[in-house]
Design a protein around this motif. Sequence first.
Motif, mmCIF file in Angstrom:
data_model
loop_
_atom_site.group_PDB
_atom_site.id
_atom_site.type_symbol
_atom_site.label_atom_id
_atom_site.label_comp_id
_atom_site.label_asym_id
_atom_site.label_seq_id
_atom_site.Cartn_x
_atom_site.Cartn_y
_atom_site.Cartn_z
ATOM 1 N N GLY A 174 -2.370 2.544 5.792
ATOM 2 C CA GLY A 174 -3.337 3.172 4.896
ATOM 3 C C GLY A 174 -3.008 2.971 3.432
ATOM 4 O O GLY A 174 -3.250 3.838 2.587
ATOM 5 N N ILE A 175 -2.452 1.811 3.093
ATOM 6 C CA ILE A 175 -2.088 1.487 1.707
ATOM 7 C C ILE A 175 -3.328 1.013 0.960
ATOM 8 O O ILE A 175 -4.088 0.178 1.459
ATOM 9 N N THR A 176 -3.545 1.564 -0.234
ATOM 10 C CA THR A 176 -4.747 1.223 -0.998
ATOM 11 C C THR A 176 -4.479 0.264 -2.156
ATOM 12 O O THR A 176 -5.390 -0.429 -2.597
ATOM 13 N N SER A 177 -3.260 0.243 -2.661
ATOM 14 C CA SER A 177 -2.940 -0.700 -3.732
ATOM 15 C C SER A 177 -1.443 -0.974 -3.773
ATOM 16 O O SER A 177 -0.636 -0.140 -3.352
ATOM 17 N N VAL A 178 -1.107 -2.150 -4.271
ATOM 18 C CA VAL A 178 0.289 -2.551 -4.444
ATOM 19 C C VAL A 178 0.408 -3.166 -5.833
ATOM 20 O O VAL A 178 -0.358 -4.071 -6.180
ATOM 21 N N THR A 179 1.337 -2.666 -6.621
ATOM 22 C CA THR A 179 1.503 -3.141 -7.990
ATOM 23 C C THR A 179 2.921 -3.646 -8.203
ATOM 24 O O THR A 179 3.887 -2.975 -7.834
ATOM 25 N N VAL A 180 3.028 -4.836 -8.784
ATOM 26 C CA VAL A 180 4.318 -5.399 -9.179
ATOM 27 C C VAL A 180 4.236 -5.669 -10.668
ATOM 28 O O VAL A 180 3.470 -6.529 -11.117
ATOM 29 N N GLY A 181 5.002 -4.916 -11.464
ATOM 30 C CA GLY A 181 4.905 -5.068 -12.911
ATOM 31 C C GLY A 181 3.493 -4.801 -13.374
ATOM 32 O O GLY A 181 2.951 -3.717 -13.166
ATOM 33 N N ASP A 182 2.850 -5.806 -13.972
ATOM 34 C CA ASP A 182 1.473 -5.646 -14.451
ATOM 35 C C ASP A 182 0.456 -6.392 -13.591
ATOM 36 O O ASP A 182 -0.659 -6.666 -14.017
#
Length: 216
Positions: A174-182
Amino acid sequence: MKLGLEPRAAQVAVATSITESKLRNLTYGDRDSLGLFQQRPSQGWGTQAEILDPVQSSTAFYNRLTSIDGWQAQAVEVAAQEVQRSGVPTAYADHVSAGQVLTASLDGGAPEKVTCRLDPAKTSTTPAAVVSKIANQTGLQANAGTSDVTFRARSTDRAWAVAAWAVTHADAEGITSVTVGDREWKRHRGRDGAKWIGASRSAGSATSVRITLAGR
């Protein structure tokens, strides 16, 4: 990553799993075959529950692979057949390239290559559960927040490896977003689900990862 094996071992394993199950943890197969690698309890691969546990089935595959003398020098498809003893040994060759690309992505060496188009998540597991799975499957320690999971890596490769893990587990967790740095991947059925874009909220440095869960 967790077992400390060289990338070639993962290339063999991924090519094998694509061939056997299309990377699906199947509860059925030919005769008593099960799981990612279509391993058989009757052939000494473990119990049904063990084979259907991706960590245990992968570990069993790697244990057999690394017991083969000179496997590192063998062609990927040859090493796969040495482990599997398939009735269709030539099939593994068809997926060698895909296995190499996916392995590079999951090892962090190919940033932004792992994407996935998904419908909106209705539910999710807890941040603590995601942290536990990351530790169990990669050997890396992330941190659970109230609505997300964060990870601070020692290198950009490690950061992108965790990011790739998160995208490939987005549907199940149920992951909605993944962010690495910018840079950010957002769960989306349209084109935005198939690419990384500028982050609406930076995770910090290029070695920082933030994983956001649905409904939290």
